[in-house]
Design an enzyme around this catalytic site. Structure first.
Site, PDB file in Angstrom:
ATOM      1  CE  LYS A  46      -0.514  -0.509   5.061  1.00 15.26           C
ATOM      2  NZ  LYS A  46      -1.240  -0.916   5.933  1.00 15.26           N
ATOM      3  CG  HIS A 176      -4.189  -4.771  12.101  1.00 15.47           C
ATOM      4  ND1 HIS A 176      -3.145  -5.247  11.273  1.00 15.47           N
ATOM      5  CD2 HIS A 176      -3.645  -3.534  12.436  1.00 15.47           C
ATOM      6  CE1 HIS A 176      -2.092  -4.452  11.186  1.00 15.47           C
ATOM      7  NE2 HIS A 176      -2.445  -3.395  11.761  1.00 15.47           N
ATOM      8  CB  CYS A 326      13.493  26.254   1.625  1.00 14.35           C
ATOM      9  SG  CYS A 326      14.322  27.556   2.511  1.00 14.35           S
TER      10      CYS A 326
HETATM   11  C1  PLP Z   1      -0.386  -1.800   6.665  1.00 15.31           C
HETATM   12  C2  PLP Z   1      -0.974  -3.258   7.336  1.00 15.31           C
HETATM   13  C3  PLP Z   1      -0.094  -4.450   7.446  1.00 15.31           C
HETATM   14  C4  PLP Z   1       1.187  -4.266   7.391  1.00 15.31           C
HETATM   15  O1  PLP Z   1       1.833  -3.482   8.338  1.00 15.31           O
HETATM   16  P1  PLP Z   1       3.321  -3.627   8.714  1.00 15.31           P
HETATM   17  O2  PLP Z   1       3.541  -3.279  10.053  1.00 15.31           O
HETATM   18  O3  PLP Z   1       3.983  -2.518   7.637  1.00 15.31           O
HETATM   19  O4  PLP Z   1       3.965  -5.015   8.562  1.00 15.31           O
HETATM   20  C5  PLP Z   1      -0.637  -5.501   7.948  1.00 15.31           C
HETATM   21  N1  PLP Z   1      -2.051  -5.677   8.035  1.00 15.31           N
HETATM   22  C6  PLP Z   1      -3.015  -4.769   7.798  1.00 15.31           C
HETATM   23  C7  PLP Z   1      -4.428  -4.873   7.971  1.00 15.31           C
HETATM   24  C8  PLP Z   1      -2.408  -3.392   7.440  1.00 15.31           C
HETATM   25  O5  PLP Z   1      -3.270  -2.409   7.154  1.00 15.31           O
END
Ligand code: PLP
Length: 392
Positions: A46, A176, A326
């Protein structure tokens, strides 16, 4: 010029550019594969692959054996398809139900962020006569997207009801972790609770006969510090690029930073004691000194908050930033050195890492590399060879 490849670059590149080292990314990928156990590696690309050029990075990862890609929008997913990526692509965040047709055309998997979102996706898909592939996000403690219920049983019930909606093909469930990068005792048990809840949901779904291919919860920090075969995917982002999710815990593998940020010396200026440098007269020379003007500024993504705190590397030595940064230029102290016009300064690299730059203004390495703007050309290299020069 202090590197031989730089003489081969188009003339207008040397002002300021990022070098992306594919060979380093390849070695990082191999090391992360070794941490994955039975989990499949998902390369998170991403935000233009954290500023590293998503198309180049995704192609490299796919050639290194990666079969899953994570992005944050339909547009990012479509860029990967345009560049010929054949692996699975999951949009990790919200996608508007108005995108269902494009999702189907690109064979892109989206994330269900809530029950309402699931219903809206389902009816949009029915109207377009397409089927939408989805993973369902469950919030087990991140406090962001995902179904949020009181007990594992309730999660199971709600997931089953989303699965029964027409025109959605639910292939996975994920969550997550919010503190997988910390070794604080409270944080460790918080992560354990997130994991336990998730595994209870997984078990509940299994006993109700639901067939789902994917259950996943590992990001870079999770995959590194809590490798776990229960997670079908290990979603690695930042570490693929050689940055570290947390400095307080040692990494089990040595990673190489993939990106270098460089800019040219435009002018070398002899400053008399008492003369001022840059906007606001924030810096006044305490004695006679020599300042070099470097052609990079905050419009390139090099934050103005670094003013008077940061350093750049010139001739292998650190030079302090003088006064305010700057929009397009900044000044550094090169007193007593042989720095001359045309020399190349390194702002981010092996010695001054993105994490160190981040520490100067209270952020994280992620933000530093993501913030490198589209004005910066990306010079894609493999070993000593320039593969491509990308100007956005
Ligand atoms: C961005 C993201 C990751 C990757 O995270 P890192 O800390 O860069 O490894 C993994 N899972 C989800 C849902 C994310 O949004």
């Amino acid at each position: 010029m202090n590197n031989s490849f730089e003489t081969d670059l188009p003339n207008d590149i040397s002002r300021a550019y990022a070098v992306i080292h594919l060979d380093r990314a390849r070695r990082n990928t191999e090391k992360l594969f070794s941490l994955c156990g039975e989990s499949e590696l998902m390369a998170v690309v991403k935000a233009n692959a954290y500023g590293h050029d998503d198309k180049s990075m995704a192609k490299l990862f796919e050639s290194a054996g990666v079969k899953y890609f994570g992005v944050s929008s339909l547009h990012e997913a479509e860029r990967l398809r345009e560049s010929g990526i054949r692996g699975e692509i999951l949009i990790l965040g919200y996608t508007s139900p108005s995108c269902v047709n494009s999702l189907a055309v690109g064979n892109i998997v989206c994330t269900v962020v809530s029950k309402e979102h699931a219903r809206a996706l389902s009816s949009a898909a029915e109207n377009c006569r397409v089927s939408v592939r989805c993973h369902i996000a469950v919030d087990t403690g991140m406090g962001r997207i995902g179904l949020r219920e009181k007990s594992a049983d309730n999660y199971v019930k709600e997931i089953l009801s989303v699965m029964s909606l027409p025109s959605l093909s639910i292939e996975g469930v994920f969550t997550h972790f919010s503190v997988a990068d910390s070794d604080d005792e409270g944080d460790v048990s918080y992560t354990e609770n997130q994991r336990k809840l998730f595994l209870d949901i997984k078990a509940g779904l299994a006993s109700s006969g639901a067939k789902l291919q994917h259950f996943h919860f590992l990001n870079s920090a999770g995959g590194t510090y809590y490798p776990d075969n229960e997670s079908s995917l290990a979603r690695f982002g930042v570490m693929l690029y050689g940055l570290c999710p947390n400095y307080s815990k040692a990494l089990p593998v040595r990673l190489e930073p993939v990106l270098e940020l460089k800019a040219e010396v435009a002018y070398v200026n002899n400053l008399k004691k008492g003369s001022f440098v840059s906007y606001g007269r924030a810096f006044c020379a305490p004695h006679d000194m020599t300042a070099a003007v470097i052609t990079i500024g905050y419009a390139d993504g090099y934050s103005r908050l670094i003013s008077e705190k940061g350093e750049v590397l010139l001739h292998g030595k650190r030079a302090k930033i003088l006064g305010k940064i700057c929009m397009d230029q900044l000044m550094v102290d090169v007193s007593g050195t042989a720095v001359k016009v045309g020399d190349i300064a390194t702002l981010i690299g092996d010695s001054i890492t993105a994490d160190e730059v981040a520490s100067w203004y209270g952020t994280i390495g992620y933000e530093v590399v993501c913030g490198i703007s589209k004005r910066i050309p990306r010079v894609i290299m493999d070993g000593e060879k320039v593969i491509d020069v990308l100007q956005y």
